[in-house]
Design a protein around this motif. Structure first.
Motif, short mmCIF file in Angstrom:
data_model
loop_
_atom_site.label_atom_id
_atom_site.label_comp_id
_atom_site.label_asym_id
_atom_site.label_seq_id
_atom_site.Cartn_x
_atom_site.Cartn_y
_atom_site.Cartn_z
N SER A 227 55.71 16.17 21.39
CA SER A 227 54.34 16.40 21.82
C SER A 227 53.37 15.54 21.01
O SER A 227 52.40 15.00 21.56
CB SER A 227 53.97 17.88 21.65
N TRP A 228 53.65 15.39 19.73
CA TRP A 228 52.82 14.50 18.89
C TRP A 228 52.94 13.05 19.37
O TRP A 228 51.94 12.34 19.49
CB TRP A 228 53.25 14.64 17.44
N LEU A 229 54.14 12.62 19.66
CA LEU A 229 54.35 11.25 20.11
C LEU A 229 53.64 10.97 21.44
O LEU A 229 53.14 9.87 21.67
CB LEU A 229 55.84 10.96 20.25
N GLU A 230 53.62 11.95 22.31
CA GLU A 230 53.01 11.77 23.62
C GLU A 230 51.51 12.03 23.60
O GLU A 230 50.86 12.03 24.64
CB GLU A 230 53.68 12.68 24.64
N GLY A 231 50.93 12.24 22.41
CA GLY A 231 49.49 12.40 22.30
C GLY A 231 48.99 13.78 22.66
O GLY A 231 47.82 13.93 23.03
N MET A 232 49.84 14.80 22.56
CA MET A 232 49.43 16.17 22.89
C MET A 232 49.75 17.13 21.75
O MET A 232 50.30 18.21 21.97
CB MET A 232 50.12 16.63 24.18
N PRO A 233 49.42 16.78 20.51
CA PRO A 233 49.80 17.65 19.39
C PRO A 233 48.73 18.69 19.08
O PRO A 233 47.56 18.53 19.44
CB PRO A 233 49.92 16.65 18.23
N THR A 234 49.15 19.73 18.41
CA THR A 234 48.21 20.67 17.81
C THR A 234 47.97 20.22 16.36
O THR A 234 48.66 19.32 15.85
CB THR A 234 48.76 22.10 17.81
N GLN A 235 47.02 20.84 15.69
CA GLN A 235 46.79 20.51 14.29
C GLN A 235 48.01 20.84 13.45
O GLN A 235 48.35 20.11 12.51
CB GLN A 235 45.57 21.29 13.76
#
Length: 361
Positions: A227-235
């Motif tokens: 999700s972080w790699l795809e630009g959809m991360p949480t803090q």
């Protein structure tokens, strides 16, 4: 009429490429994997296809896979029907906003900037890691995400990614214009020294047996990093990646108090790295997975960054590893530990790491 027809025939014969129905990329596929698949599907030699796509203007296919120029992207889109945004999504520029910051805008022109960036950027280049199940099922359609050290497990098949040949234990490399070979092409040193036979290993890479993931937590962490790699991360995802990047070179067995037992084995066993190999620690998917698990364990307790840094220092003492790690600042500037990293300041103050290379800001 005859002259007109012969002229038409000449134009048809001179055309090196005629657009055919779209050959769509698989979701998440790498540019090199897709272009190789197009060449195979069309029955065209790869080098001829690269010339027709004008990829040669950017150097090698591996260079184009870092970032496509707009003219080349439009050329490929015109000839294949795959739109320009989809082509750019198959290059490493897709991760320029998170895992690969400071990626040069024109790497095919500015060789100096590319060289400086690539020395510290956290991507594998020609070094290969893979899921044998995926390779067999998708006919060698290689995902772009496998080029990043943050891909350590296949969520679909519940296995750790493979990073070396099972037969000769050598790393596997792809060439400049293609996906990895079907068979390991490493020289077998043992045969050379014992029998004087200089030959390649030849073991079929899709037949390697990956290590199963026995802990669902590991797969959940891989999904969070995806999700972080795809630009959809949480803090929380950003903090997880940030702390894991700190722990990869500092990791010790005492930090893994729970999780998949194979990760603890990887740290204690023969895979444990020798000194002075810190810059290559991210190449081992088991070590990266262990660092992510350790980071999650520390963050789940809800402590502050300085408290976690103190824990890291204390756990290093338990493992009798008193020597600080000399951290290359350029690696952190260009690598995946997104700045400002809340854990670096305290670790530097405690002298668990000693910043080197340039001024620490």
């Amino acid at each position: 009429m005859g002259a007109v027809e012969s002229g038409t025939e000449r134009r048809r014969r001179s055309a090196a490429w005629e657009p055919k129905p779209v050959f769509p990329p698989v979701e998440g596929e790498s540019l090199a994997g897709w272009i190789n698949a197009v060449a195979e599907e069309r029955g065209t030699e790869l080098k001829a296809l690269l010339r027709e796509f004008q990829v040669r203007k950017l150097g090698t296919l591996s260079m184009a896979e870092i970032r496509l120029s707009e003219p080349v992207a439009r050329r490929i889109a015109k000839l294949t029907g795959v739109d320009v945004p989809a082509l750019h999504a198959m290059t490493l520029a897709r991760y320029a906003g998170n895992a690969l910051p400071h990626l040069p805008l024109d790497p095919w022109v500015n060789a100096g900037a590319l060289s400086q960036w690539s020395k510290a950027a956290w991507f594998h280049g020609s070094l290969v890691r893979w899921c044998p199940h995926c390779v067999r099922a998708n006919d060698r359609r290689w995902p772009l995400r496998w080029k990043l050290p943050w891909s350590f497990a296949c969520v679909q098949h519940r296995v750790f990614l493979v990073s070396e040949c099972q037969a000769c234990h050598s790393n596997v490399y792809s060439d400049q214009d293609g996906v990895p070979p079907q068979r390991c092409d490493s020289r077998v040193e043992d045969r050379l020294h014992r029998y004087g036979i200089d030959e390649r290993c030849g073991y079929p890479l899709p037949m390697c047996r990956p290590v199963p993931v026995t802990d669902d937590t590991v797969l959940g962490l891989q999904e969070r990093i995806n999700s972080w790699l795809e630009g959809m991360p949480t803090q929380n995802d950003r903090q997880l990646v940030s702390l894991a990047a700190v722990l990869i070179p500092l990791l010790s067995p005492s930090m893994l108090r729970r999780g998949d037992p194979v990760l603890l084995y990887a740290l204690r066993g023969a895979r444990a790295p020798r000194p002075r190999q810190e810059k290559r620690l991210w190449a081992d998917p088991l070590r990266v997975a262990a660092a992510v698990c350790a980071a999650e364990h520390m963050l789940s307790r809800g402590y502050s960054a300085d408290h976690i840094a103190q824990d890291v220092a204390d756990l290093r003492i338990v493992d009798h590893r008193h020597s600080p790690w000399r951290m290359d600042i350029m690696e952190w500037a260009y690598g995946p530990a997104l700045r400002p990293n809340p854990y670096i300041d305290e670790l530097a103050r405690l002298q668990v790491v000693i910043p080197t290379g340039c001024e620490y800001v």
